[in-house]
Design an enzyme around this catalytic site. Structure first.
Site, mmCIF file in Angstrom:
data_model
loop_
_atom_site.group_PDB
_atom_site.id
_atom_site.type_symbol
_atom_site.label_atom_id
_atom_site.label_comp_id
_atom_site.label_asym_id
_atom_site.label_seq_id
_atom_site.Cartn_x
_atom_site.Cartn_y
_atom_site.Cartn_z
ATOM 1 N N TYR A 131 34.713 -16.912 -46.494
ATOM 2 C CA TYR A 131 35.733 -17.698 -47.189
ATOM 3 C C TYR A 131 35.569 -17.576 -48.700
ATOM 4 O O TYR A 131 36.541 -17.332 -49.434
ATOM 5 C CB TYR A 131 35.631 -19.173 -46.772
ATOM 6 N N ASP A 132 34.345 -17.734 -49.175
ATOM 7 C CA ASP A 132 34.095 -17.695 -50.622
ATOM 8 C C ASP A 132 34.436 -16.335 -51.223
ATOM 9 O O ASP A 132 34.960 -16.255 -52.336
ATOM 10 C CB ASP A 132 32.629 -18.052 -50.913
ATOM 11 N N SER A 192 36.588 -31.101 -55.477
ATOM 12 C CA SER A 192 35.679 -30.162 -54.834
ATOM 13 C C SER A 192 34.558 -29.821 -55.814
ATOM 14 O O SER A 192 34.457 -30.431 -56.876
ATOM 15 C CB SER A 192 36.469 -28.920 -54.424
ATOM 16 N N GLU A 218 20.643 -33.072 -55.072
ATOM 17 C CA GLU A 218 20.941 -33.734 -53.799
ATOM 18 C C GLU A 218 21.163 -32.677 -52.732
ATOM 19 O O GLU A 218 21.818 -31.667 -52.989
ATOM 20 C CB GLU A 218 22.220 -34.582 -53.900
ATOM 21 N N LYS A 242 23.080 -31.003 -49.884
ATOM 22 C CA LYS A 242 24.518 -30.981 -49.577
ATOM 23 C C LYS A 242 24.690 -31.150 -48.068
ATOM 24 O O LYS A 242 24.543 -30.214 -47.300
ATOM 25 C CB LYS A 242 25.148 -29.678 -50.057
ATOM 26 N N ARG A 268 38.395 -37.681 -47.563
ATOM 27 C CA ARG A 268 38.837 -36.972 -48.761
ATOM 28 C C ARG A 268 40.271 -36.474 -48.628
ATOM 29 O O ARG A 268 41.022 -36.465 -49.588
ATOM 30 C CB ARG A 268 37.908 -35.784 -49.041
ATOM 31 N N GLU A 284 28.734 -39.029 -47.654
ATOM 32 C CA GLU A 284 29.002 -38.096 -46.558
ATOM 33 C C GLU A 284 28.673 -38.760 -45.227
ATOM 34 O O GLU A 284 27.585 -39.302 -45.042
ATOM 35 C CB GLU A 284 28.148 -36.838 -46.743
ATOM 36 N N LYS A 316 23.789 -32.207 -60.270
ATOM 37 C CA LYS A 316 24.681 -32.960 -61.151
ATOM 38 C C LYS A 316 23.955 -33.293 -62.447
ATOM 39 O O LYS A 316 22.799 -33.727 -62.415
ATOM 40 C CB LYS A 316 25.134 -34.264 -60.476
ATOM 41 N N LYS A 369 24.683 -22.674 -52.852
ATOM 42 C CA LYS A 369 24.859 -22.379 -51.432
ATOM 43 C C LYS A 369 23.701 -21.512 -50.937
ATOM 44 O O LYS A 369 23.361 -20.505 -51.562
ATOM 45 C CB LYS A 369 26.190 -21.651 -51.194
#
Length: 668
Positions: free
Chosen positions: A37-38, A83, A114, A116, A137, A171, A286, A310
């Protein structure tokens, strides 16, 4: 690449990415891994950068992600749920940090790290200390109201000590242990198994029966705090504040004070990710300093002060035991690999997709060869290549199937296509897959008629074609005699079937399985023709005038409605009171803005999606960037560079009031 070729490729990528996005966010049934996808998204962005005038508002490059289901009430997020940008290596993270340093004037930026969580994003709102709403979302602007279900999750407090309005984001997830328990229970009840914990969590949170939600032990990690005092806190202090208020946060979260600590954190969880009792698909970093966050700001899609690292796809070697073919609803043949079981990303893998015969030939895959397989995310693993050692060349080369694996009819392959097809209209597997497609969530959404239940009813000859679905009340006694199929299950099934009769035209049109008609094309046709009879009467010349309808699709539609059995099916479905009318807003083709292009910029008093819908319902279109061909720039407050560009190019600039005045005016 020429502009015409770029447009063709952009449209292909948009359609594919939108489909993959829907499969992931709405259907909870991803068909490709994150890496694929990316890469496709990266290609799309590069082409749109080359030709910015080809950017449209529906491009995946412009979206936050996800879509809104039609099953729940909607909630508009006060602050959009954006996103995240992605990096795939530490070097790419260093590049991201270098961009930050241009504002912070230091390379030693502090980040909150954090894990994911691979779950479902949630927004919780508290007023006067009480939980008043919980929303998914959705598309980032509008989400689904899942308040009743969220209240059943033990890690979400119903009351907090703070009386001021608080929004908390996090989440929803399902532990690996709970996931196994749920699937074991579903197996005993002859129900479809969930693909992975994320799929199970999303499916559970969208249950209409909150008792089912409560029984499945969903969990939540919270990580984002918005309130009157949130700007006075650092990102890490916000996590501590959430703990103080009674929210569950991830104990693995860490304040990284330099790049060495960031690298160590990445290395640690790259190695430990499979040992956790919940699935993760990366790490989010972040900026800790809120003032720096505010200085960096946002794009329309992502915050500039956060990035998702990722994990690389996990690759292992195993033996390719067999190659076998299956047939789908269109007759397309898909090849699959039977593998010697191997553990990959914490799961036991014994099968992988091989797509088509050309794919196998290109990679020269042979039965009994040693192959490399990869798994990125939670989709079906992929065979990358064969290990071509001395023993490999002693093995027999792959030969494509000549006959359908189900009905044994001779397969056909068109000269310009890579896929083989079974063209036998009586092939039982094609019929079963067509029935499963018709009842699927994206089509008629008959929620109580899952793949496994349909297969049982099909094998018992109770359902043999689409119209039989609407005759099930005649078979009540036979259905109740099926193991683990009680009265409640039967009544839920009948209710689901009756509810499906009220779907809008695009749902049934997609469900009929006309070749080349995807969900997006079905919506375009439904809006254009308003009912099935108008579509049946459409000529080839008329169809190819519609944007995004090409020659092959137009011919497919014309040919489908020429077949007597298909016309008979339409008549039968009408006799069961199936709705064949479009229930969405009618397009006003006579509007003064028909065929006009709009770019929207700045902060508006209503959600952008509302303006986009108004424009599209009046036959206009929304695009992503300014060019000489743009007719209008709809500008709100706090506009950026688009305003200057519009002035330079002579594009007409209007505000909200002028936009509404324009809609009211008559075409001259």
């Amino acid at each position: 690449m020429s502009k015409d070729k770029a447009l063709l490729r952009i449209n292909q990528l948009k359609e594919q990415l939108n489909l993959w996005s829907k499969q992931y966010y709405v259907d909870d049934n991803p068909s490709v891994d994150d890496t694929e996808y990316d890469l496709a998204l990266k290609e799309l962005i590069s082409l749109e950068t080359l030709y910015p005038e080809l950017i449209t508002s529906d491009s995946p490059s412009q979206k936050v992600g996800g879509m809104v289901s039609e099953k729940f009430l909607k909630i508009t997020h006060k602050t959009p749920m954006l996103s995240l940008g992605n990096v795939f290596s530490f070097d790419e993270f260093l590049d991201f940090n270098t961009q930050i340093s241009k504002i912070s004037n230091t390379l030693d930026n502090q980040y909150v790290a954090e894990l994911k969580i691979d779950g479902l994003s949630i927004s919780l709102v508290y007023e006067n200390g009480s939980l008043v709403s919980a929303a998914t979302r959705g598309n980032g602007v509008v989400g689904e109201d899942v308040t009743i279900n969220a209240r059943t999750i033990k890690s979400i407090p119903l009351k907090i000590s703070k009386k001021e309005r608080v929004e908390v984001r996090g989440e929803i997830y399902l532990s690996k242990a709970e996931f196994e328990k749920i699937n074991q229970k579903r197996l005993l009840n002859n129900e479809d198994l969930f693909i992975n914990p994320r799929n199970a969590a999303a499916g559970t949170l969208r249950q209409l029966d909150s008792k089912i939600v409560a029984s499945r032990n969903l969990d939540a990690f919270l990580y984002y705090y918005i309130s009157d005092d949130s700007n006075n806190l650092t990102q890490y202090q916000s996590i501590l504040k959430l703990n103080e208020l009674g929210f569950k946060t991830n104990k693995e979260t860490m304040l990284c004070k330099n790049l060495d600590e960031i690298k160590a954190y990445i290395d640690k969880y790259t190695n430990l990710k499979n040992d956790l009792d919940y699935q993760i698909d990366g790490i989010v970093f972040k900026i800790n300093d809120k003032n720096l966050q505010n200085s960096l700001g946002f794009t329309s899609k992502i915050p500039k002060w956060a990035i998702a690292y990722k994990f690389p796809a996990e690759i292992k070697q195993t033996k390719l035991l067999d190659i076998f073919a299956t047939v789908g609803r269109t007759g397309k043949i898909t090849y699959n690999a039977k593998l010697e079981p191997v553990f990959l990303m914490g799961a036991k893998i014994s099968a992988a997709t091989l797509n088509n015969a050309e794919y196998i030939k290109t990679k020269d895959l042979r039965i009994n060869s040693i192959v490399k397989i990869k798994k990125a995310g939670d989709v079906i693993p992929e065979v990358i290549e064969a290990i071509k050692d001395e023993d490999f060349y002693k093995l027999e080369k792959f030969k494509p199937a000549l006959y359908c694996p189900n009905c044994h009819s001779l397969l056909e392959k068109n000269e310009n296509e890579v896929d083989q097809f079974c063209i036998n209209s009586s092939c039982s597997m094609k019929i079963l897959r067509s029935l499963q497609h018709f009842s699927s969530r994206e089509a008629m959404n008959i929620v109580s008629l899952g793949d496994r239940s349909l297969e049982i009813l099909f094998n018992l000859k109770i359902i043999q074609n689409i119209s039989d679905i609407y005759k099930l009340e005649e078979y009540k006694d036979q259905i109740l005699a099926i193991d683990n199929f009680g009265l409640k299950s039967y009544l839920n099934l009948i209710d689901s079937i009756n509810m499906s009769k009220n779907n809008s035209l695009e749902k049934v049109l997609f469900g009929l399985g006309i070749r080349h008609i995807g969900s997006k094309t079905a919506k375009i046709l439904a809006r254009k023709y308003q009912n099935i009879d108008n579509l049946m009467s459409a000529s080839y010349d008329e169809l190819i005038q519609i944007n995004s309808i090409g020659e092959s699709l137009a011919l497919s539609i014309i040919d489908w409605f020429k077949i007597e059995d298909n016309l008979k099916l339409i008549d039968e479905l009408k006799s069961f009171n199936i709705n064949f009318n479009y229930l969405g807003a009618k397009i006003n083709s006579d509007s003064i803005i028909a065929n006009k292009s709009f770019v929207i910029t700045g902060t508006l008093t209503r959600p952008r999606e509302e303006f986009k819908t108004l424009i599209e319902n009046n036959a206009g279109k929304v695009i992503g960037s300014i060019s000489k061909q743009t007719d209008y720039l709809l500008a709100g407050n706090n506009v950026g560079s688009k305003l200057e560009k519009a002035k330079k190019l002579g594009v007409k600039i209007i505000d909200e009031q002028q936009f509404f005045d324009l809609l009211k005016s008559e075409k001259g």
